[in-house]
Enzyme design. Sequence first.
Site, PDB file in Angstrom:
ATOM      1  N   ASP A  91       0.302  -3.064  -1.516  1.00 21.59           N
ATOM      2  CA  ASP A  91      -0.789  -3.989  -1.211  1.00 21.59           C
ATOM      3  C   ASP A  91      -1.092  -4.868  -2.419  1.00 21.59           C
ATOM      4  O   ASP A  91      -1.092  -4.391  -3.554  1.00 21.59           O
ATOM      5  CB  ASP A  91      -2.039  -3.182  -0.821  1.00 21.59           C
ATOM      6  CG  ASP A  91      -3.110  -4.055  -0.192  1.00 21.59           C
ATOM      7  OD1 ASP A  91      -2.793  -5.184   0.244  1.00 21.59           O
ATOM      8  OD2 ASP A  91      -4.265  -3.609  -0.139  1.00 21.59           O
ATOM      9  N   HIS A 143       4.960 -12.432  -1.987  1.00 22.83           N
ATOM     10  CA  HIS A 143       5.823 -11.530  -1.224  1.00 22.83           C
ATOM     11  C   HIS A 143       7.181 -11.358  -1.905  1.00 22.83           C
ATOM     12  O   HIS A 143       7.758 -10.266  -1.904  1.00 22.83           O
ATOM     13  CB  HIS A 143       6.000 -12.046   0.193  1.00 22.83           C
ATOM     14  CG  HIS A 143       4.756 -11.954   1.031  1.00 22.83           C
ATOM     15  ND1 HIS A 143       3.941 -10.835   1.022  1.00 22.83           N
ATOM     16  CD2 HIS A 143       4.176 -12.838   1.904  1.00 22.83           C
ATOM     17  CE1 HIS A 143       2.921 -11.030   1.847  1.00 22.83           C
ATOM     18  NE2 HIS A 143       3.047 -12.223   2.386  1.00 22.83           N
ATOM     19  N   LEU A 147      19.046   9.321  -2.279  1.00 17.76           N
ATOM     20  CA  LEU A 147      17.647   9.044  -1.977  1.00 17.76           C
ATOM     21  C   LEU A 147      17.552   8.594  -0.529  1.00 17.76           C
ATOM     22  O   LEU A 147      18.333   7.758  -0.075  1.00 17.76           O
ATOM     23  CB  LEU A 147      17.093   7.953  -2.897  1.00 17.76           C
ATOM     24  CG  LEU A 147      15.676   7.443  -2.579  1.00 17.76           C
ATOM     25  CD1 LEU A 147      14.632   8.532  -2.855  1.00 17.76           C
ATOM     26  CD2 LEU A 147      15.349   6.189  -3.390  1.00 17.76           C
TER      27      LEU A 147
END
Length: 249
Positions: free
Chosen positions: A27, A44, A138
Amino acid sequence: MPDTTHALGGVTNIAPPPPVHVAIIMDGNRRWAQARGQPVAFGHKAGADAARRAIEAAGHAGVRWLTLFAFSSENWQRPSDEVQELTTLLRFYLNHEVKSLAREGVRLRVIGDRMRFGEDMRRLIDRAEEATAHNTALNLNVALSYGARAEIMAAARALAASVARGEIAPEAIDEAAFTRNLTTAGMPDPDLIIRTSGEQRLSNFLLWQAAFAEFIFLPVLWPDFDAAQFQAALHSFASRERRYGARFP
């Protein structure tokens, strides 16, 4: 996972293991861009770079699962130009980052309602998942067009349909059965949820899965998030006593 055992003065000091699953609510992109007098798209793009740093930090720390909240079901309500910028950026990274993820042993999976994206985006998601399906270093989950309430309702509807078909008795529905019908089926629940930008709420993210998660809320805006902040969050997690609702003497 690197060796974290060090001997000093005859004492063996073993660092606590990292959380198995870390989830991050990324955020602050918009505020970061506005503070610099830049368009939202600039924020972004910087946020996508921060996501890459988080993936690398998780891998170095020995975290096995990382879930990034990239695009919520509510984000579709944003101005159309911002939605277009977000989806264009997602498309760019699906086109250009998958090879790097594959080289690094990262398995990519997307959770959320991918049917709301166009056919070309769905094809890119499928291709990215297939290209990394056998990786084990991962497990990276990216939440796209994701909303936890919609996920829970979909699971309830699926179980109701199974009952209607006579495949399962209502009394046989337990937490395990419900979990198997979520988009995160087969994945461990998050041990730690991090949210950046100073906000302190879940925003419809992993509501079922977060039942026993630890939370860390950071004031830093997401594009400024780095490996040092990730490691500090892991240290904070390691200092906490997790009781899972039980009481110990």
